[in-house]
Design a protein around this motif. Structure first.
Motif, PDB file in Angstrom:
ATOM      1  N   SER A   1      -9.106   8.871   5.515  1.00  0.00           N
ATOM      2  CA  SER A   1     -10.271   8.208   5.569  1.00  0.00           C
ATOM      3  C   SER A   1     -10.855   7.664   6.718  1.00  0.00           C
ATOM      4  O   SER A   1     -12.082   7.235   6.806  1.00  0.00           O
ATOM      5  CB  SER A   1     -10.289   6.882   4.509  1.00  0.00           C
ATOM      6  N   THR A   2     -10.179   7.450   7.863  1.00  0.00           N
ATOM      7  CA  THR A   2     -10.533   6.834   9.004  1.00  0.00           C
ATOM      8  C   THR A   2     -10.886   8.178   9.885  1.00  0.00           C
ATOM      9  O   THR A   2     -11.668   7.823  11.098  1.00  0.00           O
ATOM     10  CB  THR A   2      -9.575   6.075   9.800  1.00  0.00           C
TER      11      THR A   2
ATOM     12  N   GLY B   1       0.828  -1.168   0.031  1.00  0.00           N
ATOM     13  CA  GLY B   1      -0.013  -0.033  -0.045  1.00  0.00           C
ATOM     14  C   GLY B   1       0.787   1.323  -0.053  1.00  0.00           C
ATOM     15  O   GLY B   1       0.430   2.551   0.264  1.00  0.00           O
TER      16      GLY B   1
ATOM     17  N   ARG C   1      -4.603  -3.610   0.494  1.00  0.00           N
ATOM     18  CA  ARG C   1      -3.748  -2.761   0.517  1.00  0.00           C
ATOM     19  C   ARG C   1      -4.248  -1.842   1.529  1.00  0.00           C
ATOM     20  O   ARG C   1      -3.341  -1.107   1.727  1.00  0.00           O
ATOM     21  CB  ARG C   1      -3.501  -1.917  -0.792  1.00  0.00           C
ATOM     22  N   CYS C   2      -5.259  -2.316   2.403  1.00  0.00           N
ATOM     23  CA  CYS C   2      -5.580  -1.211   3.398  1.00  0.00           C
ATOM     24  C   CYS C   2      -4.830  -1.464   4.948  1.00  0.00           C
ATOM     25  O   CYS C   2      -5.554  -1.435   5.722  1.00  0.00           O
ATOM     26  CB  CYS C   2      -6.987  -1.255   3.528  1.00  0.00           C
TER      27      CYS C   2
ATOM     28  N   GLN D   1      -0.324   5.311  -0.215  1.00  0.00           N
ATOM     29  CA  GLN D   1      -1.680   5.548  -0.156  1.00  0.00           C
ATOM     30  C   GLN D   1      -1.792   5.654   1.653  1.00  0.00           C
ATOM     31  O   GLN D   1      -2.895   5.784   2.014  1.00  0.00           O
ATOM     32  CB  GLN D   1      -2.446   4.073  -0.354  1.00  0.00           C
ATOM     33  N   GLU D   2      -0.758   5.670   2.249  1.00  0.00           N
ATOM     34  CA  GLU D   2      -0.992   5.733   3.600  1.00  0.00           C
ATOM     35  C   GLU D   2      -1.551   7.167   4.264  1.00  0.00           C
ATOM     36  O   GLU D   2      -2.473   6.896   5.143  1.00  0.00           O
ATOM     37  CB  GLU D   2       0.591   5.874   4.193  1.00  0.00           C
TER      38      GLU D   2
ATOM     39  N   THR E   1      -2.627   0.394   6.289  1.00  0.00           N
ATOM     40  CA  THR E   1      -2.501   1.703   7.242  1.00  0.00           C
ATOM     41  C   THR E   1      -4.003   2.050   7.947  1.00  0.00           C
ATOM     42  O   THR E   1      -4.216   2.550   8.826  1.00  0.00           O
ATOM     43  CB  THR E   1      -2.022   2.692   6.168  1.00  0.00           C
ATOM     44  N   GLU E   2      -4.996   1.726   7.017  1.00  0.00           N
ATOM     45  CA  GLU E   2      -6.499   1.975   7.317  1.00  0.00           C
ATOM     46  C   GLU E   2      -6.723   1.062   8.614  1.00  0.00           C
ATOM     47  O   GLU E   2      -7.154   1.353   9.728  1.00  0.00           O
ATOM     48  CB  GLU E   2      -7.266   1.532   6.333  1.00  0.00           C
TER      49      GLU E   2
ATOM     50  N   GLN F   1      -5.373   6.700   3.378  1.00  0.00           N
ATOM     51  CA  GLN F   1      -6.054   5.763   4.328  1.00  0.00           C
ATOM     52  C   GLN F   1      -6.020   6.312   5.819  1.00  0.00           C
ATOM     53  O   GLN F   1      -7.153   6.180   6.381  1.00  0.00           O
ATOM     54  CB  GLN F   1      -5.041   4.362   4.163  1.00  0.00           C
TER      55      GLN F   1
ATOM     56  N   GLY G   1     -12.254  -2.887   4.018  1.00  0.00           N
ATOM     57  CA  GLY G   1     -11.046  -2.836   3.394  1.00  0.00           C
ATOM     58  C   GLY G   1     -10.698  -3.711   2.449  1.00  0.00           C
ATOM     59  O   GLY G   1     -11.499  -4.497   2.154  1.00  0.00           O
TER      60      GLY G   1
END
Length: 91
Positions: free
Chosen positions: A57-58, A47, A72-73, A50-51, A75-76, A54, A69
């Motif tokens: 998005s939280t 991922g 690749r999620c 995209q950190e 970090t989420e 992500q 998720g």
């Protein structure tokens, strides 16, 4: 302090988010290193890059909200507290 539509972010929270993004990127790099030295997988799906998206998005999530998720999620998952770094690496 930044405020965007009622979502307040303190300097400490921004720095904590940055530290989480760095930690997540390090997990990706460790996995690449492991797989390349152990020759256990022909490729890695990561991922990286995209950190921050992500983590962002939280931010609007409330306790009890569901997150769907995908592979690749990482970090989420770390940002929501669903898993720890140790659990990610144990997969």
């Amino acid at each position: 302090m930044a405020d965007c539509d009622g979502l307040s972010l303190s300097k400490d929270k921004i720095l904590a988010d940055f530290a989480l993004a760095v930690r997540s990127r390090r997990v990706d790099k460790e996995e690449i290193n492991f797989y390349s030295t152990a020759r256990r997988a022909p490729f890695c799906i990561l991922g990286a890059g995209q950190e921050v998206a992500q983590i962002a998005s939280t931010r609007p999530l409330k306790p009890g909200d569901w997150v769907r998720g995908f592979y690749r999620c990482r970090t989420e998952a770390l940002a929501t507290g669903v898993v720890s770094v140790r659990q990610l690496l144990a997969q």
